[in-house]
Design a protein around this motif. Structure first.
Motif, PDB file in Angstrom:
ATOM      1  N   VAL A  59      88.953  90.930   0.583  1.00  0.00           N
ATOM      2  CA  VAL A  59      87.767  91.806  -0.907  1.00  0.00           C
ATOM      3  C   VAL A  59      86.379  90.806  -0.483  1.00  0.00           C
ATOM      4  O   VAL A  59      85.103  91.409  -0.634  1.00  0.00           O
ATOM      5  N   ILE A  60      86.480  90.288  -0.534  1.00  0.00           N
ATOM      6  CA  ILE A  60      85.156  89.684   0.624  1.00  0.00           C
ATOM      7  C   ILE A  60      84.757  89.725   1.276  1.00  0.00           C
ATOM      8  O   ILE A  60      83.112  90.379   1.473  1.00  0.00           O
ATOM      9  N   MET A  61      85.248  90.413   2.537  1.00  0.00           N
ATOM     10  CA  MET A  61      85.077  91.178   3.394  1.00  0.00           C
ATOM     11  C   MET A  61      84.411  92.724   3.479  1.00  0.00           C
ATOM     12  O   MET A  61      83.199  93.222   4.098  1.00  0.00           O
ATOM     13  N   GLY A  62      85.017  93.607   2.583  1.00  0.00           N
ATOM     14  CA  GLY A  62      84.277  94.425   1.215  1.00  0.00           C
ATOM     15  C   GLY A  62      83.047  94.431   0.543  1.00  0.00           C
ATOM     16  O   GLY A  62      82.337  94.989   0.814  1.00  0.00           O
ATOM     17  N   ILE A  63      82.542  93.340   0.810  1.00  0.00           N
ATOM     18  CA  ILE A  63      81.421  92.871  -0.171  1.00  0.00           C
ATOM     19  C   ILE A  63      80.772  92.510   1.393  1.00  0.00           C
ATOM     20  O   ILE A  63      79.117  92.801   0.881  1.00  0.00           O
ATOM     21  N   ILE A  64      80.779  91.357   2.256  1.00  0.00           N
ATOM     22  CA  ILE A  64      79.437  91.251   2.922  1.00  0.00           C
ATOM     23  C   ILE A  64      79.182  91.765   4.225  1.00  0.00           C
ATOM     24  O   ILE A  64      78.701  92.184   4.670  1.00  0.00           O
ATOM     25  N   PHE A  65      80.194  92.980   4.760  1.00  0.00           N
ATOM     26  CA  PHE A  65      80.144  93.590   5.855  1.00  0.00           C
ATOM     27  C   PHE A  65      78.945  94.994   5.047  1.00  0.00           C
ATOM     28  O   PHE A  65      77.857  94.929   6.083  1.00  0.00           O
ATOM     29  N   PRO A  66      79.505  95.468   4.557  1.00  0.00           N
ATOM     30  CA  PRO A  66      78.013  96.539   3.977  1.00  0.00           C
ATOM     31  C   PRO A  66      76.643  95.500   4.378  1.00  0.00           C
ATOM     32  O   PRO A  66      75.533  95.924   3.978  1.00  0.00           O
ATOM     33  N   LEU A  67      76.406  94.711   3.774  1.00  0.00           N
ATOM     34  CA  LEU A  67      75.246  93.521   3.057  1.00  0.00           C
ATOM     35  C   LEU A  67      74.581  93.035   4.548  1.00  0.00           C
ATOM     36  O   LEU A  67      73.993  93.412   5.124  1.00  0.00           O
ATOM     37  N   GLN A  68      75.711  92.692   5.265  1.00  0.00           N
ATOM     38  CA  GLN A  68      75.455  92.404   7.128  1.00  0.00           C
ATOM     39  C   GLN A  68      74.641  93.820   7.744  1.00  0.00           C
ATOM     40  O   GLN A  68      74.077  93.569   8.464  1.00  0.00           O
ATOM     41  N   HIS A  69      74.916  94.913   7.322  1.00  0.00           N
ATOM     42  CA  HIS A  69      74.685  96.720   8.279  1.00  0.00           C
ATOM     43  C   HIS A  69      73.770  97.223   6.615  1.00  0.00           C
ATOM     44  O   HIS A  69      74.070  98.618   7.183  1.00  0.00           O
ATOM     45  N   HIS A  70      73.293  96.811   5.916  1.00  0.00           N
ATOM     46  CA  HIS A  70      72.402  97.255   4.692  1.00  0.00           C
ATOM     47  C   HIS A  70      72.046  97.973   5.175  1.00  0.00           C
ATOM     48  O   HIS A  70      71.746  99.809   4.521  1.00  0.00           O
ATOM     49  N   LYS A  71      70.842  98.668   6.050  1.00  0.00           N
ATOM     50  CA  LYS A  71      69.485  99.568   6.569  1.00  0.00           C
ATOM     51  C   LYS A  71      71.138 100.809   7.651  1.00  0.00           C
ATOM     52  O   LYS A  71      70.312 101.499   7.887  1.00  0.00           O
ATOM     53  N   ARG A  72      71.803 100.294   7.869  1.00  0.00           N
ATOM     54  CA  ARG A  72      72.543 101.663   8.662  1.00  0.00           C
ATOM     55  C   ARG A  72      73.461 102.399   7.467  1.00  0.00           C
ATOM     56  O   ARG A  72      73.713 103.352   8.619  1.00  0.00           O
ATOM     57  N   PHE A  73      73.634 102.248   6.983  1.00  0.00           N
ATOM     58  CA  PHE A  73      74.545 103.139   6.061  1.00  0.00           C
ATOM     59  C   PHE A  73      73.715 104.413   5.604  1.00  0.00           C
ATOM     60  O   PHE A  73      72.839 103.630   4.609  1.00  0.00           O
ATOM     61  N   HIS A  74      74.066 105.356   5.528  1.00  0.00           N
ATOM     62  CA  HIS A  74      73.171 106.217   5.458  1.00  0.00           C
ATOM     63  C   HIS A  74      74.182 107.018   3.525  1.00  0.00           C
ATOM     64  O   HIS A  74      73.633 107.574   2.219  1.00  0.00           O
ATOM     65  N   LYS A  75      75.032 107.601   3.839  1.00  0.00           N
ATOM     66  CA  LYS A  75      76.115 108.111   2.420  1.00  0.00           C
ATOM     67  C   LYS A  75      77.615 107.115   2.446  1.00  0.00           C
ATOM     68  O   LYS A  75      78.249 107.197   3.535  1.00  0.00           O
ATOM     69  N   VAL A  76      77.422 106.611   1.444  1.00  0.00           N
ATOM     70  CA  VAL A  76      79.465 105.998   1.383  1.00  0.00           C
ATOM     71  C   VAL A  76      80.198 106.690   0.262  1.00  0.00           C
ATOM     72  O   VAL A  76      79.605 106.048  -0.786  1.00  0.00           O
TER      73      VAL A  76
END
Length: 116
Positions: A59-76
């Protein structure tokens, strides 16, 4: 179990069942990071198809990981019937430059079409 599907060159899809634990989340993270080595921005489809349980680490990684790569995701596209996961992805959506959309299991085809 993690099922990995390539929907398009810059789009990846994962369907989860079984435990969502450290091993599963690290496998997912490593596969996404490999895709990010090739593409500046990617689309991701994530589907909960009977996850037995979630560890605190996942759960924690599910929150942190997208924040670490916040500019790299287009659509999720997040496909699950668990409202607490929809809440977490809605919160993450405020902090990434891409677009996260939540879908229930009966809308999985719509989610796949949108993300790819």
């Amino acid at each position: 179990m993690v099922l990995d599907y390539d929907l398009a060159d810059n789009t990846i899809a994962y369907v989860f069942d079984g435990p969502m634990d450290e091993k599963t989340i690290n496998t997912l993270r490593n596969q996404i990071e490999r895709k990010l080595e090739i593409h500046d921005r990617i689309n991701v489809y994530l589907e909960d198809r009977g996850v037995e349980y979630f560890t605190l680490y996942s759960v924690i990684m599910g929150i942190i990981f997208p924040l670490q790569h916040h500019k790299r995701f287009h659509k999720v596209a997040m496909v699950t019937d668990r409202s607490w996961i929809h809440l977490l992805s809605t919160i993450n959506n405020q902090f990434i430059s891409g677009d996260i959309r939540n879908y229930t299991s009966d809308k999985r085809i719509e989610a796949m079409q949108w993300v790819s």
